[in-house]
Design a protein around this motif. Structure first.
Motif, PDB file in Angstrom:
ATOM      1  N   HIS A 159     -21.718 -22.800 -43.715  1.00 24.74           N
ATOM      2  CA  HIS A 159     -22.048 -23.028 -42.311  1.00 24.74           C
ATOM      3  C   HIS A 159     -23.564 -23.203 -42.227  1.00 24.74           C
ATOM      4  O   HIS A 159     -24.307 -22.403 -42.780  1.00 24.74           O
ATOM      5  CB  HIS A 159     -21.625 -21.831 -41.457  1.00 24.74           C
ATOM      6  N   PHE A 160     -24.006 -24.240 -41.543  1.00 23.95           N
ATOM      7  CA  PHE A 160     -25.444 -24.500 -41.459  1.00 23.95           C
ATOM      8  C   PHE A 160     -25.859 -24.799 -40.031  1.00 23.95           C
ATOM      9  O   PHE A 160     -25.065 -25.286 -39.221  1.00 23.95           O
ATOM     10  CB  PHE A 160     -25.859 -25.650 -42.383  1.00 23.95           C
ATOM     11  N   ASN A 161     -27.104 -24.452 -39.741  1.00 20.74           N
ATOM     12  CA  ASN A 161     -27.725 -24.736 -38.451  1.00 20.74           C
ATOM     13  C   ASN A 161     -29.188 -25.036 -38.749  1.00 20.74           C
ATOM     14  O   ASN A 161     -29.932 -24.139 -39.126  1.00 20.74           O
ATOM     15  CB  ASN A 161     -27.585 -23.526 -37.518  1.00 20.74           C
ATOM     16  N   HIS A 162     -29.603 -26.288 -38.579  1.00 22.35           N
ATOM     17  CA  HIS A 162     -30.975 -26.698 -38.885  1.00 22.35           C
ATOM     18  C   HIS A 162     -31.550 -27.402 -37.676  1.00 22.35           C
ATOM     19  O   HIS A 162     -30.820 -28.083 -36.984  1.00 22.35           O
ATOM     20  CB  HIS A 162     -31.007 -27.666 -40.069  1.00 22.35           C
ATOM     21  N   PRO A 163     -32.775 -27.406 -37.373  1.00 20.45           N
ATOM     22  CA  PRO A 163     -33.833 -26.750 -38.105  1.00 20.45           C
ATOM     23  C   PRO A 163     -34.241 -25.397 -37.551  1.00 20.45           C
ATOM     24  O   PRO A 163     -34.763 -24.586 -38.289  1.00 20.45           O
ATOM     25  CB  PRO A 163     -34.998 -27.730 -38.003  1.00 20.45           C
ATOM     26  N   GLU A 164     -34.088 -25.123 -36.233  1.00 19.58           N
ATOM     27  CA  GLU A 164     -34.669 -23.871 -35.733  1.00 19.58           C
ATOM     28  C   GLU A 164     -33.650 -23.045 -34.991  1.00 19.58           C
ATOM     29  O   GLU A 164     -33.052 -23.545 -34.049  1.00 19.58           O
ATOM     30  CB  GLU A 164     -35.851 -24.180 -34.834  1.00 19.58           C
ATOM     31  N   PRO A 165     -33.476 -21.779 -35.253  1.00 17.37           N
ATOM     32  CA  PRO A 165     -33.882 -21.188 -36.527  1.00 17.37           C
ATOM     33  C   PRO A 165     -32.901 -21.629 -37.597  1.00 17.37           C
ATOM     34  O   PRO A 165     -31.699 -21.675 -37.353  1.00 17.37           O
ATOM     35  CB  PRO A 165     -33.795 -19.684 -36.294  1.00 17.37           C
ATOM     36  N   ALA A 166     -33.405 -21.970 -38.736  1.00 18.43           N
ATOM     37  CA  ALA A 166     -32.546 -22.440 -39.827  1.00 18.43           C
ATOM     38  C   ALA A 166     -31.692 -21.282 -40.304  1.00 18.43           C
ATOM     39  O   ALA A 166     -32.188 -20.210 -40.622  1.00 18.43           O
ATOM     40  CB  ALA A 166     -33.384 -22.997 -40.961  1.00 18.43           C
ATOM     41  N   LYS A 167     -30.404 -21.509 -40.332  1.00 17.61           N
ATOM     42  CA  LYS A 167     -29.475 -20.440 -40.690  1.00 17.61           C
ATOM     43  C   LYS A 167     -28.454 -21.008 -41.667  1.00 17.61           C
ATOM     44  O   LYS A 167     -27.913 -22.085 -41.438  1.00 17.61           O
ATOM     45  CB  LYS A 167     -28.795 -19.944 -39.417  1.00 17.61           C
ATOM     46  N   GLU A 168     -28.237 -20.299 -42.750  1.00 18.38           N
ATOM     47  CA  GLU A 168     -27.259 -20.688 -43.767  1.00 18.38           C
ATOM     48  C   GLU A 168     -26.284 -19.525 -43.927  1.00 18.38           C
ATOM     49  O   GLU A 168     -26.707 -18.387 -44.121  1.00 18.38           O
ATOM     50  CB  GLU A 168     -27.932 -20.943 -45.123  1.00 18.38           C
ATOM     51  N   ARG A 169     -25.007 -19.834 -43.872  1.00 17.02           N
ATOM     52  CA  ARG A 169     -23.999 -18.793 -44.088  1.00 17.02           C
ATOM     53  C   ARG A 169     -23.007 -19.344 -45.091  1.00 17.02           C
ATOM     54  O   ARG A 169     -22.460 -20.433 -44.910  1.00 17.02           O
ATOM     55  CB  ARG A 169     -23.305 -18.461 -42.779  1.00 17.02           C
ATOM     56  N   PHE A 170     -22.794 -18.593 -46.158  1.00 16.43           N
ATOM     57  CA  PHE A 170     -21.850 -18.980 -47.199  1.00 16.43           C
ATOM     58  C   PHE A 170     -20.704 -17.986 -47.204  1.00 16.43           C
ATOM     59  O   PHE A 170     -20.916 -16.779 -47.301  1.00 16.43           O
ATOM     60  CB  PHE A 170     -22.529 -18.990 -48.579  1.00 16.43           C
ATOM     61  N   GLU A 171     -19.488 -18.508 -47.100  1.00 20.18           N
ATOM     62  CA  GLU A 171     -18.286 -17.675 -47.192  1.00 20.18           C
ATOM     63  C   GLU A 171     -17.547 -18.078 -48.458  1.00 20.18           C
ATOM     64  O   GLU A 171     -17.061 -19.195 -48.566  1.00 20.18           O
ATOM     65  CB  GLU A 171     -17.395 -17.881 -45.969  1.00 20.18           C
ATOM     66  N   TYR A 172     -17.504 -17.168 -49.416  1.00 26.13           N
ATOM     67  CA  TYR A 172     -16.841 -17.396 -50.691  1.00 26.13           C
ATOM     68  C   TYR A 172     -15.501 -16.660 -50.645  1.00 26.13           C
ATOM     69  O   TYR A 172     -15.470 -15.455 -50.410  1.00 26.13           O
ATOM     70  CB  TYR A 172     -17.661 -16.818 -51.847  1.00 26.13           C
ATOM     71  N   THR A 173     -14.407 -17.369 -50.861  1.00 27.34           N
ATOM     72  CA  THR A 173     -13.087 -16.755 -50.874  1.00 27.34           C
ATOM     73  C   THR A 173     -12.408 -17.096 -52.188  1.00 27.34           C
ATOM     74  O   THR A 173     -12.228 -18.279 -52.513  1.00 27.34           O
ATOM     75  CB  THR A 173     -12.214 -17.248 -49.698  1.00 27.34           C
ATOM     76  N   LEU A 174     -12.045 -16.065 -52.963  1.00 26.27           N
ATOM     77  CA  LEU A 174     -11.391 -16.263 -54.260  1.00 26.27           C
ATOM     78  C   LEU A 174      -9.888 -16.164 -54.104  1.00 26.27           C
ATOM     79  O   LEU A 174      -9.389 -15.489 -53.192  1.00 26.27           O
ATOM     80  CB  LEU A 174     -11.884 -15.232 -55.277  1.00 26.27           C
ATOM     81  N   ASN A 175      -9.157 -16.800 -55.014  1.00 23.52           N
ATOM     82  CA  ASN A 175      -7.698 -16.791 -54.944  1.00 23.52           C
ATOM     83  C   ASN A 175      -7.108 -15.393 -55.124  1.00 23.52           C
ATOM     84  O   ASN A 175      -5.975 -15.148 -54.741  1.00 23.52           O
ATOM     85  CB  ASN A 175      -7.089 -17.759 -55.965  1.00 23.52           C
ATOM     86  N   CYS A 176      -7.873 -14.451 -55.670  1.00 26.27           N
ATOM     87  CA  CYS A 176      -7.392 -13.077 -55.846  1.00 26.27           C
ATOM     88  C   CYS A 176      -7.537 -12.264 -54.558  1.00 26.27           C
ATOM     89  O   CYS A 176      -7.144 -11.102 -54.505  1.00 26.27           O
ATOM     90  CB  CYS A 176      -8.127 -12.388 -56.997  1.00 26.27           C
ATOM     91  N   GLY A 177      -8.124 -12.870 -53.521  1.00 26.51           N
ATOM     92  CA  GLY A 177      -8.279 -12.202 -52.237  1.00 26.51           C
ATOM     93  C   GLY A 177      -9.683 -11.676 -51.985  1.00 26.51           C
ATOM     94  O   GLY A 177     -10.001 -11.291 -50.866  1.00 26.51           O
ATOM     95  N   LYS A 178     -10.518 -11.660 -53.003  1.00 29.33           N
ATOM     96  CA  LYS A 178     -11.897 -11.205 -52.820  1.00 29.33           C
ATOM     97  C   LYS A 178     -12.623 -12.181 -51.913  1.00 29.33           C
ATOM     98  O   LYS A 178     -12.468 -13.393 -52.040  1.00 29.33           O
ATOM     99  CB  LYS A 178     -12.605 -11.113 -54.166  1.00 29.33           C
ATOM    100  N   ARG A 179     -13.432 -11.616 -51.009  1.00 31.50           N
ATOM    101  CA  ARG A 179     -14.157 -12.452 -50.060  1.00 31.50           C
ATOM    102  C   ARG A 179     -15.579 -11.933 -49.945  1.00 31.50           C
ATOM    103  O   ARG A 179     -15.800 -10.741 -49.802  1.00 31.50           O
ATOM    104  CB  ARG A 179     -13.456 -12.388 -48.708  1.00 31.50           C
ATOM    105  N   VAL A 180     -16.535 -12.841 -50.015  1.00 32.45           N
ATOM    106  CA  VAL A 180     -17.948 -12.488 -49.902  1.00 32.45           C
ATOM    107  C   VAL A 180     -18.567 -13.394 -48.848  1.00 32.45           C
ATOM    108  O   VAL A 180     -18.395 -14.615 -48.895  1.00 32.45           O
ATOM    109  CB  VAL A 180     -18.686 -12.669 -51.254  1.00 32.45           C
ATOM    110  N   ILE A 181     -19.285 -12.784 -47.921  1.00 31.20           N
ATOM    111  CA  ILE A 181     -19.985 -13.547 -46.893  1.00 31.20           C
ATOM    112  C   ILE A 181     -21.453 -13.170 -46.979  1.00 31.20           C
ATOM    113  O   ILE A 181     -21.814 -12.001 -46.925  1.00 31.20           O
ATOM    114  CB  ILE A 181     -19.430 -13.242 -45.481  1.00 31.20           C
ATOM    115  N   VAL A 182     -22.294 -14.189 -47.124  1.00 30.92           N
ATOM    116  CA  VAL A 182     -23.741 -13.968 -47.202  1.00 30.92           C
ATOM    117  C   VAL A 182     -24.419 -14.904 -46.210  1.00 30.92           C
ATOM    118  O   VAL A 182     -23.996 -16.033 -46.014  1.00 30.92           O
ATOM    119  CB  VAL A 182     -24.280 -14.165 -48.628  1.00 30.92           C
ATOM    120  N   GLU A 183     -25.457 -14.382 -45.579  1.00 28.38           N
ATOM    121  CA  GLU A 183     -26.154 -15.168 -44.578  1.00 28.38           C
ATOM    122  C   GLU A 183     -27.642 -15.131 -44.863  1.00 28.38           C
ATOM    123  O   GLU A 183     -28.183 -14.122 -45.286  1.00 28.38           O
ATOM    124  CB  GLU A 183     -25.871 -14.600 -43.191  1.00 28.38           C
ATOM    125  N   LYS A 184     -28.294 -16.264 -44.622  1.00 26.79           N
ATOM    126  CA  LYS A 184     -29.715 -16.380 -44.901  1.00 26.79           C
ATOM    127  C   LYS A 184     -30.380 -17.118 -43.755  1.00 26.79           C
ATOM    128  O   LYS A 184     -29.892 -18.139 -43.305  1.00 26.79           O
ATOM    129  CB  LYS A 184     -29.914 -17.135 -46.210  1.00 26.79           C
TER     130      LYS A 184
END
Length: 188
Positions: A159-184
């Motif tokens: 997920h991205f929003n550019h340019p102001e304020p620039a925000k990046e959000r990555f949602e990683y979902t694995l087939n084993c059910g593990k999920r990681v969400i990181v935002e910058k």
């Protein structure tokens, strides 16, 4: 970060090469990938960089016609059962997406992907929504990526929003059910 530094990050990713041996079949060199047992005509890689294993070390060279590899200071001739490795190509849409990332986002994305035991060379699908925006326009939306490392599958929503304020959000979902969400947040 200059282009050479980015290239170093990319070059040191795992699973970056097709590795295998070659055989001559019907007067043509055939490359056999040791991981997939897939056969490829070696002439598909003419004038491209390949690596040859000699003297317990990998040497970079350019594959030339007539069964030659032009190394830095010598020419090597292909031989039956020679070990070669050929760098994998990234999906074009994924390569363009990586180019769109700021240096911080590029490093941030790679570090998180690698921490989940995936490489950029595991990318099997990329929908790059960023490529549809004119350069000067505010951009917001989602990119979709799928990675397969041979053991697990990882779907990434960027997920991205550019340019102001620039925000990046990555949602990683694995087939084993593990999920990681990181935002910058990036200052532009």
């Amino acid at each position: 970060m200059n282009p050479q530094q980015r290239m170093r990050f990319i070059e040191h990713q795992s699973r970056a090469f097709h590795m295998g041996t070659i055989e001559i079949i019907n007067d043509q060199w055939v490359f056999f990938d040791e991981e997939t047992d897939e056969a490829m005509m070696l002439d598909e890689y003419l004038n491209q960089e390949i690596e040859v294993f000699r003297h317990h070390k990998w040497f970079k060279g350019i594959l030339a016609e007539d069964g030659q590899i032009q190394l830095f200071n010598e020419t090597v001739f292909l031989m039956d059962q020679m070990n070669l490795r050929i760098r994998k190509k990234l999906l074009y849409s994924f390569e363009m997406l990586l180019d769109e990332y700021s240096d911080d986002t590029f490093v941030y994305f790679l570090q998180n992907l690698n921490a989940l035991e995936f490489s950029i060379y595991d990318c099997i699908y990329c929908y790059n929504h960023l490529s549809f925006f004119p350069a000067e326009e505010n951009k917001h939306g989602v990119n979709f990526l799928v990675f397969d490392n041979g053991e697990k599958i990882c779907a990434v929503q960027h997920h991205f929003n550019h340019p102001e304020p620039a925000k990046e959000r990555f949602e990683y979902t694995l087939n084993c059910g593990k999920r990681v969400i990181v935002e910058k947040m990036n200052p532009y």
